[in-house]
Design an enzyme around this catalytic site. Sequence first.
Site, mmCIF file in Angstrom:
data_model
loop_
_atom_site.group_PDB
_atom_site.id
_atom_site.type_symbol
_atom_site.label_atom_id
_atom_site.label_comp_id
_atom_site.label_asym_id
_atom_site.label_seq_id
_atom_site.Cartn_x
_atom_site.Cartn_y
_atom_site.Cartn_z
ATOM 1 N N GLU A 96 11.599 5.179 60.567
ATOM 2 C CA GLU A 96 10.748 5.325 61.763
ATOM 3 C C GLU A 96 11.571 4.975 63.014
ATOM 4 O O GLU A 96 11.500 5.666 64.030
ATOM 5 C CB GLU A 96 9.537 4.384 61.685
ATOM 6 C CG GLU A 96 8.533 4.713 60.608
ATOM 7 C CD GLU A 96 7.489 5.747 61.013
ATOM 8 O OE1 GLU A 96 7.147 5.823 62.212
ATOM 9 O OE2 GLU A 96 7.008 6.480 60.124
ATOM 10 N N CYS B 92 10.780 8.342 48.579
ATOM 11 C CA CYS B 92 9.958 8.044 49.754
ATOM 12 C C CYS B 92 10.309 9.127 50.758
ATOM 13 O O CYS B 92 11.499 9.395 50.997
ATOM 14 C CB CYS B 92 10.292 6.665 50.314
ATOM 15 S SG CYS B 92 9.532 6.351 51.933
ATOM 16 N N ASP C 157 0.903 11.647 55.793
ATOM 17 C CA ASP C 157 1.816 10.546 55.427
ATOM 18 C C ASP C 157 1.379 9.303 56.203
ATOM 19 O O ASP C 157 0.556 9.371 57.127
ATOM 20 C CB ASP C 157 3.269 10.911 55.777
ATOM 21 C CG ASP C 157 4.260 9.820 55.358
ATOM 22 O OD1 ASP C 157 4.029 9.136 54.343
ATOM 23 O OD2 ASP C 157 5.279 9.642 56.063
ATOM 24 N N SER C 158 1.990 8.162 55.845
ATOM 25 C CA SER C 158 1.711 6.933 56.594
ATOM 26 C C SER C 158 2.401 6.939 57.950
ATOM 27 O O SER C 158 2.084 6.126 58.811
ATOM 28 C CB SER C 158 2.223 5.733 55.792
ATOM 29 O OG SER C 158 3.611 5.892 55.548
ATOM 30 N N HIS D 206 10.219 9.247 53.816
ATOM 31 C CA HIS D 206 10.942 8.812 55.015
ATOM 32 C C HIS D 206 12.463 8.898 54.842
ATOM 33 O O HIS D 206 13.191 9.028 55.817
ATOM 34 C CB HIS D 206 10.603 7.348 55.342
ATOM 35 C CG HIS D 206 9.330 7.179 56.107
ATOM 36 N ND1 HIS D 206 8.089 7.330 55.528
ATOM 37 C CD2 HIS D 206 9.104 6.859 57.401
ATOM 38 C CE1 HIS D 206 7.154 7.109 56.433
ATOM 39 N NE2 HIS D 206 7.740 6.817 57.585
ATOM 40 N N CYS E 283 3.741 11.763 50.812
ATOM 41 C CA CYS E 283 4.024 10.331 50.742
ATOM 42 C C CYS E 283 3.990 9.925 49.275
ATOM 43 O O CYS E 283 2.963 10.112 48.614
ATOM 44 C CB CYS E 283 2.956 9.584 51.532
ATOM 45 S SG CYS E 283 3.080 7.788 51.411
#
Length: 261
Positions: A155, A191, A13-14, A193, A77
């Site tokens: 994050e 997403c 993932d990023s 996240h 992702c």
Amino acid sequence: MPETPPPTILVFDSGVGGLTVFREVKTARPDAAFVYLADDAGFPYGNQPEDKLIARIADVIGAAIARHAPDLIVVACNTASVIALADLRARFTVPFVGTVPAIKPACAQSRTKRIAVLGTQATVSREYTRALIREFASGCHVALVGSPRLATYAEAELAGTPATDVEIAGEILPCFLDEEGQHTDTIVLACTHYPLLAERFRRVAPWPVEWLDPAPAIARRVADLLRERPVAAVAGTQTIEFTSGRMPPPTLKKALAAFGF
Ligand code: DGL
């Protein structure tokens, strides 16, 4: 006959969002050797040009293949999957499992036939996502909501510096439509996240909805692809790598420990 060793699975993932996919895949394959790779030096992917991302993702994954020789790669992702999955499959022989917006199950389960797809700006604007809507959403109204900030808020949540309720609400409210008395009843978390913020979303939502997290379906797909290598009675391993090479700060370290790192 020599036994086949447990598989090595690279989860990419990023940033830390793919951990929401990793934890499901790990439950499906507790024997595997996992490498979680966060391209934090390239984060966020969601508002970057497509050609730059395709090249970057191929470089980062190519280097990881050389280091770890994975048997399977999970692109955990949505942004990377809708932009780069076809290119990755053409470049490398390792099997890939991608993460794409769960539009088909969302439309199938929606009673009001009003759903929203909440993703990065890149994910919701890609032709890949629009094609999923054309193919699977007939008879269902789909609101595409591209959030510029939620991945960064996720994050921050994990790093111990959470965004406020007002900030979170500002990103998700466009998902909630009330048209002629028909409310949105299902929101696709497009997403990886966003499941990290699921509790926050529930708290600020104007009414209760189903939040669709694709992670269990991805774990089933991984288990299926690896069915020739039955789950061994050994505990697997897991390591995490950041492309920035940084040491995670103590608050993030604690959060990573909850995922077994
Ligand atoms: N976790 C990523 C996704 O599923 C994107 C976050 C970002 O880098 O913008 O789309």
